[in-house]
Design an enzyme around this catalytic site. Structure first.
Site, PDB file in Angstrom:
ATOM      1  CG  ASP A  15      -1.840   1.062   1.413  1.00  0.00           C
ATOM      2  OD1 ASP A  15      -2.813   1.044   0.650  1.00  0.00           O
ATOM      3  OD2 ASP A  15      -1.654   1.944   2.273  1.00  0.00           O
ATOM      4  CD  GLU A  21      -2.461   2.303  -3.390  1.00  0.00           C
ATOM      5  OE1 GLU A  21      -3.521   2.907  -3.612  1.00  0.00           O
ATOM      6  OE2 GLU A  21      -1.867   2.389  -2.305  1.00  0.00           O
TER       7      GLU A  21
HETATM    8  C1  GLC Z   1      -4.416   3.075  -0.268  1.00  0.00           C
HETATM    9  C2  GLC Z   1      -5.693   2.271  -0.105  1.00  0.00           C
HETATM   10  C3  GLC Z   1      -6.750   3.135   0.493  1.00  0.00           C
HETATM   11  C4  GLC Z   1      -6.269   3.671   1.821  1.00  0.00           C
HETATM   12  C5  GLC Z   1      -4.921   4.394   1.664  1.00  0.00           C
HETATM   13  C6  GLC Z   1      -4.285   4.690   2.990  1.00  0.00           C
HETATM   14  O1  GLC Z   1      -4.549   4.088  -1.209  1.00  0.00           O
HETATM   15  O2  GLC Z   1      -6.075   1.736  -1.334  1.00  0.00           O
HETATM   16  O3  GLC Z   1      -7.955   2.421   0.657  1.00  0.00           O
HETATM   17  O4  GLC Z   1      -7.215   4.559   2.344  1.00  0.00           O
HETATM   18  O5  GLC Z   1      -3.998   3.591   0.960  1.00  0.00           O
HETATM   19  O6  GLC Z   1      -3.787   3.521   3.571  1.00  0.00           O
END
Ligand code: GLC
Length: 537
Positions: free
Chosen positions: A201, A243
């Protein structure tokens, strides 16, 4: 699927465990519930499940605010339940990756609690503190709708702390070697349990440095390479999925020389699929692909249409964003931060042709596709729920009480009962044995993708036909070739210059023979029709 490069040709399925199936009638989906539904996922044909966070958490950000990296949230069950899930998934040939949130913890985490109370605590330096909230002024705010600064004053600590997301999610201080070691320990714990990897993440934000926007810094890449070395050395074959909601040139760096992430989401392509569909023009897709640099052989993009977050419009221009909002989120309640908090089916007017066309692009463009739970049956959204909750409603299994999701009589979120997204029509039971249902179409595309590895491993060549409404490309490996056409418009289209006149081909999606016009080589497409053509021999 036993190849070390299995992920290059895998279909992923994102599961929100709370929404999937409630095994103990408490209104919350749980790990046992997911285990009980694995047959369905196997039948669907997906290869790897991505589980959103299942850790203990005060749930200020639905589990992305972790208060203990080594456990399971009581709503979801126990570590034993998780091990059983892994064993049952593996027995079916399904892999499982989990969300790994490195950048921040919950403010309820014992590290943060110790840090704020005692400046001399070992944990103080696990977070980023300052007396001056003017530091790192060039870093943007991500959760624009709720946060006004990346610094929040902590009266207990007597200092400001740094956070890129909600104030309840203090950022960890990766400049501290102890934090870097902690995160390897966390990875080891879950890898030892048998997870097949992590969806990592929010990776761009690990390190901060004055005078930069605090994203994609070299020190962040250096640490991510250390993580990868650790995985490769001790757990070969396990994967890391990045991500990073960034432009492809910046995401490219997260693949390194094939020594950082194996996979990364392709964020800019996603909104352009929706743009292309609305404009009836292939250009936005062609452009996104032309902006996509080559990546190392052992790497792969992950493509997606929707996920658990808002449909992000960070990777489009201001003008395009306004247009996307106007077209896809006419009601201000559909907008969130820089995005659109809606599901796939309602975004595409619940029009089967458009949904299948979007899926045709998802499954045939380069990259490993990720399906978001419920989109395969065309689930709707609940805009009356706040934040991103409207796209996280219970999975609709059947038309019985609780949609077959829960026997509790209530659930963490209401089931969507309003037509046309009601469980009588939109549920696994309603669609499972109906060859005309959306579910059957998606299942068929997944099966085709498996039967034609060229879709996973093949190169892409964009085909310039004579019709801008048709996205046409060739996917090739040494042994295989497919020509894919997608009519993005709601009109019949004919396109020349794609295939040789007179050649005979079969459309894999329908099994129909497709013969281009003898003289001109023109191919005809119905409104929103996709064709996956293979040359007849
Ligand atoms: C990522 C996740 C999201 C979350 C953010 C903070 O973007 O996909 O759902 O709120 O990280 O952890």
């Amino acid at each position: 699927m036993n190849s070390p490069l299995w992920y290059k040709n895998a279909v992923f399925y994102e599961v929100y465990v709370r929404a999937f199936h409630d095994s103990n009638a408490d209104g919350h989906g749980d790990l046992r519930g997911l285990t009980a539904r694995l047959d369905y996922l196997q039948e669907l044909g997906v290869d790897c499940l991505w589980l959103m966070p299942i850790y203990p958490s005060p749930l200020k950000d639905d589990g992305y605010d972790i208060s203990d990296y080594y456990g399971v949230h009581p709503d979801y069950g126990t570590l034993e339940d998780f091990e059983e899930l892994l064993a049952a998934a593996h027995a079916r040939g399904l892999r499982v990756i989990t969300d790994l949130v490195l950048n921040h913890t919950s403010d309820q985490h014992t590290w943060f609690q110790a840090a704020r109370r005692d400046p001399s605590s070992l944990y103080r330096d696990y977070y980023v503190w300052s007396d001056d909230p003017g530091r790192y002024a060039d870093a943007r705010i991500i959760f624009l709708d709720t946060e006004t600064s990346n610094w929040t004053w902590d009266p207990v600590a007597g200092q400001y702390y740094w956070h890129r997301f909600y104030a309840s999610q203090p950022d960890l201080n990766f400049a501290n070697p102890a934090v870097r070691r902690e995160m390897l320990k966390v990875m080891k714990f879950w890898l030892d349990l048998g997870v097949d990897g992590f969806r990592v993440d929010a990776v761009p934000y690990l390190f901060e440095r004055e005078g930069t926007n605090c994203e994609n810094l070299p020190e962040t890449h250096a640490y991510l390479k250390t993580m990868r070395r650790f995985v490769d050395e001790h757990y070969p074959g396990r994967i890391l999925l990045c991500e990073a909601n960034q432009w492809p040139r910046d995401v490219r760096a997260y693949f390194g020389k094939g020594d950082e992430f194996q996979l990364a989401f392709h964020f800019p392509l996603m909104p352009r699929i929706f743009m292309a569909l609305r404009r009836g023009a292939a250009e936005p897709i062609r452009w996104a692909l032309s902006e996509t640099p080559p990546i190392p052989e052992n790497c792969q993009w992950c493509t997606f249409l929707r996920n658990h977050d808002e449909l992000t419009l960070e990777m489009v221009s201001e003008e395009e964003r306004q247009w996307m909002w106007q077209e896809y989120a006419p009601d201000p309640g559909m907008r969130l931060n820089l995005g659109i908090r809606r599901r796939l089916a309602p975004l595409l007017d619940n029009d089967r042709r458009k949904i299948e066309l979007a899926c045709s692009l998802l499954f045939s463009l380069p990259g490993s596709p990720i399906l978001y739970y419920g989109d395969e049956i065309g689930m709707g959204e609940d805009l009356s729920l706040p934040d991103r909750n409207g796209v996280r409603t219970p999975m609709q299994w059947d038309a019985g009480p609780g949609a077959g999701f829960s026997k509790a009589g209530y659930s963490y979120s209401p089931v969507i009962h309003a037509a046309p997204y009601h469980p009588e029509k939109v549920s696994v039971a309603a669609q499972r044995s109906d060859p005309q249902a959306l579910l059957a179409a998606i299942r068929a595309m997944i099966a085709l993708r498996k039967a034609h590895p060229v879709l996973g491993y093949g190169k892409l060549q964009w085909l310039e036909g004579d019709n801008p409404a048709v996205a046409a490309y060739r996917r090739t490996t040494r042994g295989q070739q497919l020509v894919i056409l997608n009519n993005l418009s709601g009109e019949r289209q004919s396109v020349r210059g794609i295939v040789l006149p007179g050649s005979r081909m079969t459309d894999l999606l329908t099994g129909k023979t497709c013969t281009p016009e003898a003289g001109s080589g023109a191919l005809e497409l119905r409104p929103f029709e996709p064709l996956w053509l293979v040359q007849d021999h």
